[in-house]
Structure formats: structure tokens, C-alpha cells
Design a protein around this motif. Structure first.
Motif, short mmCIF file in Angstrom:
data_model
loop_
_atom_site.label_atom_id
_atom_site.label_comp_id
_atom_site.label_asym_id
_atom_site.label_seq_id
_atom_site.Cartn_x
_atom_site.Cartn_y
_atom_site.Cartn_z
N GLN A 235 8.02 -13.20 0.45
CA GLN A 235 6.73 -12.63 0.85
C GLN A 235 6.46 -11.37 0.05
OE1 GLN A 235 6.26 -12.56 5.03
NE2 GLN A 235 4.11 -12.00 4.95
N CYS A 236 5.22 -11.21 -0.35
CA CYS A 236 4.82 -10.16 -1.28
C CYS A 236 3.76 -9.27 -0.64
CB CYS A 236 4.30 -10.81 -2.56
SG CYS A 236 3.53 -9.69 -3.72
N THR A 237 3.88 -7.96 -0.82
CA THR A 237 2.92 -7.03 -0.21
C THR A 237 1.96 -6.43 -1.24
OG1 THR A 237 4.51 -5.20 -0.46
CG2 THR A 237 4.51 -6.39 1.64
N VAL A 238 2.03 -6.87 -2.49
CA VAL A 238 1.18 -6.31 -3.55
C VAL A 238 -0.31 -6.35 -3.19
CG1 VAL A 238 0.36 -6.71 -5.91
CG2 VAL A 238 2.81 -6.63 -5.44
N PRO A 239 -0.85 -7.44 -2.61
CA PRO A 239 -2.28 -7.46 -2.29
C PRO A 239 -2.67 -6.61 -1.07
CG PRO A 239 -1.41 -9.68 -2.58
CD PRO A 239 -0.24 -8.77 -2.41
N GLY A 240 -1.71 -6.00 -0.40
CA GLY A 240 -2.05 -5.20 0.78
C GLY A 240 -2.97 -4.04 0.43
N PHE A 241 -4.12 -3.99 1.06
CA PHE A 241 -5.10 -2.91 0.82
C PHE A 241 -4.96 -1.93 1.97
CE2 PHE A 241 -9.50 -1.17 0.76
CZ PHE A 241 -9.53 -0.73 -0.56
N VAL A 242 -4.01 -1.01 1.85
CA VAL A 242 -3.61 -0.18 2.99
C VAL A 242 -3.52 1.29 2.60
CG1 VAL A 242 -2.36 -2.03 4.18
CG2 VAL A 242 -1.18 -0.67 2.46
N GLY A 243 -3.43 2.13 3.63
CA GLY A 243 -3.25 3.56 3.39
C GLY A 243 -4.40 4.17 2.63
N ASP A 244 -4.05 4.91 1.57
CA ASP A 244 -5.06 5.61 0.77
C ASP A 244 -5.50 4.80 -0.45
OD1 ASP A 244 -4.99 7.84 2.44
OD2 ASP A 244 -3.27 8.69 1.36
N ASP A 245 -5.25 3.50 -0.42
CA ASP A 245 -5.65 2.64 -1.53
C ASP A 245 -7.14 2.76 -1.82
OD1 ASP A 245 -3.92 1.21 -3.10
OD2 ASP A 245 -3.74 -0.48 -1.73
N SER A 246 -7.47 2.80 -3.11
CA SER A 246 -8.86 2.62 -3.54
C SER A 246 -8.98 1.20 -4.10
CB SER A 246 -9.23 3.63 -4.62
OG SER A 246 -8.48 3.38 -5.81
N PHE A 247 -10.22 0.74 -4.25
CA PHE A 247 -10.38 -0.59 -4.81
C PHE A 247 -9.80 -0.66 -6.22
CE2 PHE A 247 -12.75 -3.73 -7.30
CZ PHE A 247 -12.45 -4.87 -6.58
N GLY A 248 -9.98 0.40 -6.99
CA GLY A 248 -9.48 0.42 -8.35
C GLY A 248 -7.97 0.31 -8.42
N SER A 249 -7.27 1.10 -7.63
CA SER A 249 -5.80 1.07 -7.66
C SER A 249 -5.28 -0.27 -7.17
CB SER A 249 -5.23 2.21 -6.81
OG SER A 249 -5.58 2.06 -5.44
N SER A 250 -5.93 -0.83 -6.15
CA SER A 250 -5.51 -2.13 -5.64
C SER A 250 -5.75 -3.22 -6.68
CB SER A 250 -6.29 -2.45 -4.35
OG SER A 250 -6.01 -3.76 -3.91
N ALA A 251 -6.90 -3.19 -7.34
CA ALA A 251 -7.22 -4.20 -8.35
C ALA A 251 -6.24 -4.14 -9.51
CB ALA A 251 -8.65 -4.02 -8.84
N ARG A 252 -5.89 -2.93 -9.95
CA ARG A 252 -4.93 -2.80 -11.06
C ARG A 252 -3.58 -3.39 -10.67
NH1 ARG A 252 -7.57 2.22 -11.70
NH2 ARG A 252 -6.03 3.25 -10.37
N ARG A 253 -3.17 -3.15 -9.44
CA ARG A 253 -1.88 -3.65 -8.97
C ARG A 253 -1.86 -5.19 -8.95
NH1 ARG A 253 -1.80 -0.78 -4.63
NH2 ARG A 253 -2.41 -2.38 -3.14
N VAL A 254 -2.95 -5.76 -8.47
CA VAL A 254 -3.04 -7.22 -8.40
C VAL A 254 -3.10 -7.83 -9.79
CG1 VAL A 254 -4.53 -9.14 -7.69
CG2 VAL A 254 -4.09 -7.26 -6.10
N LEU A 255 -3.90 -7.26 -10.68
CA LEU A 255 -4.07 -7.81 -12.02
C LEU A 255 -2.78 -7.74 -12.84
CD1 LEU A 255 -7.60 -6.39 -12.86
CD2 LEU A 255 -7.01 -8.81 -12.70
N ARG A 256 -1.91 -6.80 -12.53
CA ARG A 256 -0.66 -6.67 -13.26
C ARG A 256 0.45 -7.57 -12.73
NH1 ARG A 256 0.16 -3.25 -17.13
NH2 ARG A 256 -1.30 -1.54 -17.55
N SER A 257 0.24 -8.16 -11.58
CA SER A 257 1.31 -8.94 -10.95
C SER A 257 1.53 -10.27 -11.67
CB SER A 257 0.96 -9.20 -9.49
OG SER A 257 -0.19 -10.02 -9.39
N ARG A 258 2.74 -10.75 -11.57
CA ARG A 258 3.10 -12.02 -12.22
C ARG A 258 3.55 -13.03 -11.15
NH1 ARG A 258 5.10 -13.33 -17.29
NH2 ARG A 258 5.39 -11.12 -17.83
N GLY A 259 2.97 -14.23 -11.22
CA GLY A 259 3.48 -15.35 -10.44
C GLY A 259 3.19 -15.31 -8.95
N MET A 260 2.15 -14.61 -8.52
CA MET A 260 1.85 -14.57 -7.09
C MET A 260 1.23 -15.88 -6.62
SD MET A 260 0.67 -10.94 -5.51
CE MET A 260 -0.76 -10.71 -6.54
N VAL A 261 1.50 -16.22 -5.36
CA VAL A 261 0.94 -17.41 -4.74
C VAL A 261 0.22 -17.00 -3.46
CG1 VAL A 261 1.46 -19.62 -3.63
CG2 VAL A 261 2.75 -18.91 -5.66
#
Length: 348
Positions: A235-261
Motif C-alpha cells: 500500500q502506497c501513501t504517495v497520492p495522499g493529499f493531507v496536512g499542508d499539501d498544496s496541489f503543486g507539491s502533491s502533483a509533483r510527488r505523483v508525477l515522479r512516482s514509478r509503478g503505482m497502481v
């Protein structure tokens, strides 16, 4: 044994008792394998191309074929975000099985065409909307400010999102009425009854308010279990939009991830009944299934296991029975017996 307490920032103060607040934060997000800068740029170009072309393609597509086009765009967008879609159908009705494969053209994944259905799912992040629409296009109840977001705002408008302002409790009946009207018209509407995002390993209670729309319109409810997995199946928490996340920081994290399902599990459909609290409990049990977090009671506090950490469920009091404070005459007697008296309120 020493208890490890989640070190995320404390939950922000809420505007009213109904407004949920998640204690999940940056400490929840665990890194996974990442792609290089060139791949990230390629994904960005793909996302941009989809967002630019979709409004025009959707406009010129005949009404009878728009659903197929919309689902295709959602699946391609999910792929551009670096995610694979996995759909699992656990419903008993054999007529629905086999209708959710990757190459399927069936139109009745969430429900028969023209028949309203409420889709209920736990909320992790903004990618939830893309993943759910990749299974079959549907409308959403989403935070009101989403229409102002740089990427999803236009899509939210095209998908006829029902905006909800959690800070305005008095507006809630109007939102329930809008959901009911759309369900009566035969729309498929997805709701996130937790009322806020969690990291995916921890979660909050499903608030009963929005379920009233299904009861008022006698609309069946489709519980959906949504999980994000890494390329190793964990289980992966990378897409979690939590805490002080901004849309930009969340999008960068998701776009950099490899092999998510993005795994979508269709659980057994629930009939609305007449009690929204009962319906909320049934749907929560269906969505969590055998993966229920291990709960334990400690000093009248319910904790939720979240991977290596534990967070306090801020919504547990909503379903707890009211415990009245003893009268003044009885308090000295109870203190004399060495007992500590506490009171626990219950929210509506």
C-alpha cells in the motif's frame, strides 16, 4: 509496550462539530521509486494535451458516445500520472461480473444506464476522482474550491461537480437536496462521506449526512474500496493529499512516482433502507472489509493503525453513546471510591 503516536501537525480547528478533520500529514507520506526528470516532463506534456483537447472533443462527440470518450480520457490521464488501473468486482450479481475489464465497453459498471446510484468511497486525494472516472464516468461531491484549481478545475466543471463548503453547516441540506435531484434524474454520483482526505492507511468515520439523499430517493449505494499500491504490491501513501499539501507539491510527488497502481474494488451494493446511520455503518464495513484497521480502546480514545504509526480518530465520538455527568451529590461518593468520572459528548 511504548506507544508510538503519529507526529503529524495537530488537526486544524474546525468551524463546527460536523466538519471532520484528519490528523494525517507529511509524516504519513512514504517515498517510493521515482522516474527521471525526462519522464516527468513527458507525463506533464501528456496531461497538458489531454486537458487542452478534452473540452473540444467532448463537445463534438455525440451524446450516445460521450461516456466512452470520457472514460478513455480518464484512463489516459491516469496513465499520464504514472498509474495503472486495476478493477476488482466482488459483487454477488453475476450479471455485473466481467463488465469491468480494461477493454470492456459495458455501460453498467456502477449501475444500469438511466438508474441513479450513489458511489461511496474513502477519500485519499485528488487522484481519487480520476481513478473513479476511469472505471465509468460519474459526477462528484467535492470541495467547492476545486473549480479554482489549475488542473482539475475545468474538469470539475465539465463533470458537473456538486460543490460542498464544509465550513458552512447550514448549506448542507441544500447539498443533500442537489444530490437527491441528480440521483432522481438517473445520474451516478460519488461521495466521500469521511468529509476530508486521509493518507490511505488511516481513515475516519463515514458521516451519515450525505447518505440521506440515497434514502430520500430510494437509490442503491455502491461501496467502493480504493487503494493505491506501489510496484511491489504494498500500500502506497504517495497520492495522499493531507496536512499542508498544496496541489503543486502533491502533483509533483505523483508525477515522479514509478509503478503505482490505483485499485478499485466494487463491493456488494447496499439498499438504502430508512436509517442513514445504519446505511453509513454498512457502507463503511463494506469499504473497509477484512482490511479494517486494528482498533483498541485506551482511556476512552480510539486509535487507528496507520502503517508504522498510529493516529487518533477524531470522529469516534460521533457514534459514541452519551455518558451523562453524575449529579453533584454523587461526585464526592465516586471520588471517594477512587474512580475518575469523565463525560463524552455525542455529535449529531
Amino acid at each position: 509496550m511504548r506507544t508510538v503516536v503519529f507526529d503529524a501537525p495537530p488537526a486544524k480547528a474546525t468551524a463546527h462539530a460536523w466538519m471532520p478533520s484528519s490528523p494525517c500529514g507529511a509524516g504519513c507520506i512514504e517515498s517510493i521509486d521515482e522516474v527521471g526528470t525526462g519522464r516527468v516532463l513527458g507525463r506533464l506534456l501528456g496531461v497538458a494535451g489531454l486537458l487542452i483537447s478534452f473540452p473540444m472533443v467532448n463537445l463534438v462527440t455525440p451524446q450516445s458516445k460521450r461516456e466512452t470518450v470520457q472514460r478513455g480520457y480518464a484512463r489516459t490521464l491516469l496513465s499520464c500520472l504514472g498509474m495503472e488501473l486495476r478493477i476488482v468486482d466482488r459483487r454477488i450479481d453475476q450479471n455485473t461480473r466481467g463488465a469491468v475489464g480494461e477493454g470492456s465497453t459495458a455501460r453498467s459498471v456502477y449501475g444500469e444506464p438511466g438508474n441513479g446510484v450513489m458511489v461511496v468511497v474513502g477519500h485519499i486525494g485528488w487522484t481519487d476522482i480520476v481513478a473513479l472516472a476511469a472505471v465509468q464516468p460519474l459526477g462528484f461531491v467535492a470541495r467547492a474550491d476545486m473549480v479554482d484549481w489549475p488542473v482539475l478545475g475545468k474538469l470539475a466543471t465539465l463533470m458537473r461537480v456538486i460543490p460542498i463548503e464544509r465550513e458552512k453547516l447550514r448549506a448542507l441540506p441544500g447539498v443533500v437536496a442537489q444530490i437527491g435531484a441528480r440521483l432522481t434524474a438517473g445520474d451516478r454520483i460519488a461521495v466521500f462521506p469521511e468529509g476530508t482526505t486521509w493518507c490511505g492507511r488511516a481513515y475516519g468515520s463515514m458521516r451519515p449526512a450525505l447518505f440521506q439523499a440515497a434514502i430520500d430517493t430510494a437509490t442503491p449505494v455502491q461501496p467502493v474500496r480504493l487503494r493505491y499500491l506501489d510496484q511491489h504490491g504494498a500500500q502506497c501513501t504517495v497520492p495522499g493529499f493531507v496536512g499542508d499539501d498544496s496541489f503543486g507539491s502533491s502533483a509533483r510527488r505523483v508525477l515522479r512516482s514509478r509503478g503505482m497502481v490505483a485499485e478499485i474494488v466494487l463491493e456488494e451494493v447496499q439498499q438504502p433502507g430508512s436509517d442513514r446511520r445504519d446505511l453509513a455503518r454498512r457502507c463503511a464495513a463494506a469499504v473497509r472489509g477484512t482490511e479494517l484497521s486494528r482498533h483498541g480502546v485506551r482511556d476512552a480514545t480510539v486509535w487507528i493503525e496507520a502503517g508504522k504509526t498510529r493516529v487518533q480518530d477524531p470522529t469516534v465520538a460521533s457514534d459514541a453513546p452519551e455518558v451523562r455527568r453524575p449529579s453533584r451529590r454523587l461526585r464526592p461518593v465516586l471520588r471517594g471510591r477512587g474512580r475518575k468520572v469523565e463525560s463524552a459528548g455525542s455529535s449529531a
